[in-house]
Scaffold this motif. Structure first.
Motif, PDB file in Angstrom:
ATOM      1  N   PRO A 140       0.725  -0.977   0.150  1.00  0.00           N
ATOM      2  CA  PRO A 140      -0.107  -0.040   0.171  1.00  0.00           C
ATOM      3  C   PRO A 140       0.956   1.106   0.116  1.00  0.00           C
ATOM      4  CG  PRO A 140      -0.657  -1.407   1.982  1.00  0.00           C
ATOM      5  CD  PRO A 140       0.729  -1.791   0.514  1.00  0.00           C
ATOM      6  N   PHE A 141       0.292   1.716  -0.940  1.00  0.00           N
ATOM      7  CA  PHE A 141       1.533   3.438  -1.008  1.00  0.00           C
ATOM      8  C   PHE A 141       0.444   4.010   0.073  1.00  0.00           C
ATOM      9  CE2 PHE A 141       2.101   7.414  -3.559  1.00  0.00           C
ATOM     10  CZ  PHE A 141       3.403   7.733  -3.501  1.00  0.00           C
ATOM     11  N   HIS A 142       0.308   4.572   1.391  1.00  0.00           N
ATOM     12  CA  HIS A 142      -0.045   4.588   2.177  1.00  0.00           C
ATOM     13  C   HIS A 142       0.559   6.234   2.693  1.00  0.00           C
ATOM     14  CE1 HIS A 142       2.339   4.225   5.387  1.00  0.00           C
ATOM     15  NE2 HIS A 142       2.855   2.799   5.281  1.00  0.00           N
ATOM     16  N   ASN A 143      -0.623   6.900   3.303  1.00  0.00           N
ATOM     17  CA  ASN A 143      -0.325   8.674   3.746  1.00  0.00           C
ATOM     18  C   ASN A 143       0.107   9.393   3.178  1.00  0.00           C
ATOM     19  OD1 ASN A 143      -0.006  10.301   5.761  1.00  0.00           O
ATOM     20  ND2 ASN A 143       1.195  10.509   6.672  1.00  0.00           N
ATOM     21  N   LYS A 144      -0.010   9.243   1.359  1.00  0.00           N
ATOM     22  CA  LYS A 144       0.567   9.659   0.005  1.00  0.00           C
ATOM     23  C   LYS A 144      -0.844  10.947  -0.543  1.00  0.00           C
ATOM     24  CE  LYS A 144       4.175   7.479   0.665  1.00  0.00           C
ATOM     25  NZ  LYS A 144       5.704   9.124   1.164  1.00  0.00           N
ATOM     26  N   THR A 145      -0.263  12.244  -1.044  1.00  0.00           N
ATOM     27  CA  THR A 145      -0.866  12.595  -1.267  1.00  0.00           C
ATOM     28  C   THR A 145      -1.443  12.570  -2.371  1.00  0.00           C
ATOM     29  OG1 THR A 145      -0.615  14.700   0.269  1.00  0.00           O
ATOM     30  CG2 THR A 145      -2.117  15.254  -1.723  1.00  0.00           C
ATOM     31  N   VAL A 146      -2.842  12.553  -3.092  1.00  0.00           N
ATOM     32  CA  VAL A 146      -3.624  12.465  -4.180  1.00  0.00           C
ATOM     33  C   VAL A 146      -4.430  13.752  -4.642  1.00  0.00           C
ATOM     34  CG1 VAL A 146      -5.262  10.994  -5.926  1.00  0.00           C
ATOM     35  CG2 VAL A 146      -3.925   9.902  -3.987  1.00  0.00           C
ATOM     36  N   THR A 147      -3.908  13.848  -5.521  1.00  0.00           N
ATOM     37  CA  THR A 147      -4.791  15.780  -6.307  1.00  0.00           C
ATOM     38  C   THR A 147      -4.919  14.860  -7.306  1.00  0.00           C
ATOM     39  OG1 THR A 147      -2.725  16.873  -5.437  1.00  0.00           O
ATOM     40  CG2 THR A 147      -3.815  18.087  -7.115  1.00  0.00           C
ATOM     41  N   ARG A 148      -7.037  16.002  -7.425  1.00  0.00           N
ATOM     42  CA  ARG A 148      -7.480  16.115  -8.331  1.00  0.00           C
ATOM     43  C   ARG A 148      -7.631  17.211  -9.201  1.00  0.00           C
ATOM     44  NH1 ARG A 148     -13.470  13.936  -8.199  1.00  0.00           N
ATOM     45  NH2 ARG A 148     -13.952  15.735  -6.995  1.00  0.00           N
ATOM     46  N   SER A 149      -7.602  18.167 -10.415  1.00  0.00           N
ATOM     47  CA  SER A 149      -7.217  18.397 -11.265  1.00  0.00           C
ATOM     48  C   SER A 149      -8.634  18.371 -12.430  1.00  0.00           C
ATOM     49  CB  SER A 149      -6.251  19.239 -11.430  1.00  0.00           C
ATOM     50  OG  SER A 149      -6.849  20.417 -12.464  1.00  0.00           O
ATOM     51  N   LEU A 150      -9.700  19.834 -11.726  1.00  0.00           N
ATOM     52  CA  LEU A 150     -11.116  19.419 -13.264  1.00  0.00           C
ATOM     53  C   LEU A 150     -10.598  21.245 -13.474  1.00  0.00           C
ATOM     54  CD1 LEU A 150     -12.900  17.852 -10.639  1.00  0.00           C
ATOM     55  CD2 LEU A 150     -12.249  16.348 -12.596  1.00  0.00           C
ATOM     56  N   THR A 151     -10.513  21.493 -15.039  1.00  0.00           N
ATOM     57  CA  THR A 151     -11.023  22.082 -16.058  1.00  0.00           C
ATOM     58  C   THR A 151     -12.063  21.568 -17.161  1.00  0.00           C
ATOM     59  OG1 THR A 151      -8.345  22.054 -15.433  1.00  0.00           O
ATOM     60  CG2 THR A 151      -9.442  24.333 -16.738  1.00  0.00           C
ATOM     61  N   TYR A 152     -12.741  23.285 -16.781  1.00  0.00           N
ATOM     62  CA  TYR A 152     -13.848  23.548 -17.483  1.00  0.00           C
ATOM     63  C   TYR A 152     -13.974  25.008 -17.805  1.00  0.00           C
ATOM     64  CZ  TYR A 152     -18.983  24.610 -18.959  1.00  0.00           C
ATOM     65  OH  TYR A 152     -19.620  24.443 -20.137  1.00  0.00           O
ATOM     66  N   ASN A 153     -13.658  25.449 -19.098  1.00  0.00           N
ATOM     67  CA  ASN A 153     -14.008  27.001 -19.970  1.00  0.00           C
ATOM     68  C   ASN A 153     -12.764  27.812 -18.688  1.00  0.00           C
ATOM     69  OD1 ASN A 153     -14.991  28.800 -21.328  1.00  0.00           O
ATOM     70  ND2 ASN A 153     -15.636  29.923 -19.893  1.00  0.00           N
ATOM     71  N   ASP A 154     -11.611  27.083 -18.602  1.00  0.00           N
ATOM     72  CA  ASP A 154     -10.232  27.851 -17.485  1.00  0.00           C
ATOM     73  C   ASP A 154     -10.788  28.006 -16.742  1.00  0.00           C
ATOM     74  OD1 ASP A 154      -8.611  28.453 -20.839  1.00  0.00           O
ATOM     75  OD2 ASP A 154     -10.073  30.339 -20.680  1.00  0.00           O
ATOM     76  N   ASP A 155     -11.498  27.670 -15.737  1.00  0.00           N
ATOM     77  CA  ASP A 155     -12.186  27.480 -14.674  1.00  0.00           C
ATOM     78  C   ASP A 155     -11.215  26.249 -13.999  1.00  0.00           C
ATOM     79  OD1 ASP A 155     -12.922  29.597 -14.671  1.00  0.00           O
ATOM     80  OD2 ASP A 155     -14.892  29.102 -14.406  1.00  0.00           O
ATOM     81  N   GLU A 156      -9.934  26.135 -13.025  1.00  0.00           N
ATOM     82  CA  GLU A 156     -10.003  24.589 -12.766  1.00  0.00           C
ATOM     83  C   GLU A 156     -10.436  24.515 -11.328  1.00  0.00           C
ATOM     84  OE1 GLU A 156      -5.473  22.581 -12.107  1.00  0.00           O
ATOM     85  OE2 GLU A 156      -5.514  24.876 -12.121  1.00  0.00           O
ATOM     86  N   ILE A 157     -10.878  23.526 -10.694  1.00  0.00           N
ATOM     87  CA  ILE A 157     -11.076  22.844  -9.801  1.00  0.00           C
ATOM     88  C   ILE A 157      -9.520  22.157  -9.569  1.00  0.00           C
ATOM     89  CG2 ILE A 157     -12.738  21.806  -7.917  1.00  0.00           C
ATOM     90  CD1 ILE A 157     -14.988  22.529  -9.880  1.00  0.00           C
ATOM     91  N   VAL A 158      -9.550  22.336  -7.390  1.00  0.00           N
ATOM     92  CA  VAL A 158      -8.230  21.695  -7.743  1.00  0.00           C
ATOM     93  C   VAL A 158      -8.715  21.026  -5.738  1.00  0.00           C
ATOM     94  CG1 VAL A 158      -6.016  20.943  -6.899  1.00  0.00           C
ATOM     95  CG2 VAL A 158      -6.298  22.635  -8.876  1.00  0.00           C
ATOM     96  N   GLU A 159      -8.813  19.551  -5.770  1.00  0.00           N
ATOM     97  CA  GLU A 159      -8.795  19.211  -4.345  1.00  0.00           C
ATOM     98  C   GLU A 159      -7.681  18.130  -4.504  1.00  0.00           C
ATOM     99  OE1 GLU A 159     -14.280  18.885  -4.517  1.00  0.00           O
ATOM    100  OE2 GLU A 159     -13.081  17.824  -6.232  1.00  0.00           O
ATOM    101  N   LYS A 160      -7.403  17.698  -2.700  1.00  0.00           N
ATOM    102  CA  LYS A 160      -6.138  16.931  -2.506  1.00  0.00           C
ATOM    103  C   LYS A 160      -7.245  15.896  -0.860  1.00  0.00           C
ATOM    104  CE  LYS A 160      -2.862  20.311  -3.607  1.00  0.00           C
ATOM    105  NZ  LYS A 160      -1.615  20.220  -3.540  1.00  0.00           N
ATOM    106  N   CYS A 161      -6.498  15.100  -1.149  1.00  0.00           N
ATOM    107  CA  CYS A 161      -7.073  13.586  -0.714  1.00  0.00           C
ATOM    108  C   CYS A 161      -5.549  13.137  -0.181  1.00  0.00           C
ATOM    109  CB  CYS A 161      -8.014  13.348  -0.880  1.00  0.00           C
ATOM    110  SG  CYS A 161      -7.424  11.908  -1.811  1.00  0.00           S
ATOM    111  N   VAL A 162      -5.688  12.577   1.219  1.00  0.00           N
ATOM    112  CA  VAL A 162      -4.829  11.531   1.977  1.00  0.00           C
ATOM    113  C   VAL A 162      -4.470   9.910   1.768  1.00  0.00           C
ATOM    114  CG1 VAL A 162      -2.703  11.228   3.048  1.00  0.00           C
ATOM    115  CG2 VAL A 162      -3.593  13.462   2.695  1.00  0.00           C
TER     116      VAL A 162
END
Length: 144
Positions: A26-48
């Motif tokens: 298991p690759f544990h206690n590591k940050t995973v990032t999700r980047s969603l872009t629509y019409n030049d607007d970006e939403i960035v979320e992170k989880c561990v």
């Protein structure tokens, strides 16, 4: 004209459930990032990642009037990655060209299992509505 006043629901990304391993551990206690872009607007979320290497992101939608504009072309960019050995390692990358999430993306993103030693692969999936334009995704996960 009325179409330009209506707000449409734009499905940026379905719920994501995944598991990361490194050399089958298991690759544990590591940050995973999700980047969603629509019409030049970006939403960035992170989880561990948890002790067993799992991670999750909730489904994400927004409201927009843009689809009511006949000149607007829908492109949603989905990127999920983690840092590994001082590099960004791609867990998922795809461009979605509809305001709704294709069923194949919902299925695949509900169970992303990635071994960090895997090479990144490019996958093509049938697009039932537009067979000349298949869906494509890049990932270290084995997508079936």
């Amino acid at each position: 004209m009325l179409g330009m006043l209506k707000k449409y629901t734009i499905e940026l990304c379905p719920e994501v459930n995944g598991k990361l391993t490194y050399n089958n551990l298991p690759f544990h206690n590591k940050t995973v990032t999700r980047s969603l872009t629509y019409n030049d607007d970006e939403i960035v979320e992170k989880c561990v990642t948890s002790l067993d290497g799992t991670f999750t992101f909730p489904a994400k939608s927004i409201k927009s009037r843009l689809p009511g504009n006949v000149l607007h072309e829908t492109v949603i960019r989905q990127i999920i990655f983690t840092e590994f050995q001082d590099q960004e390692l791609l867990i998922w990358f795809a461009n979605q060209r509809e305001i709704y999430t294709p069923e194949i993306f919902i299925q695949l993103m509900s169970n992303l299992e990635g071994e960090l030693t895997n090479d990144e692969q490019v996958y093509e999936f049938e697009n039932i509505e537009f067979s000349a334009s298949p869906f494509r995704a890049s990932s270290i996960c084995l997508l079936k």
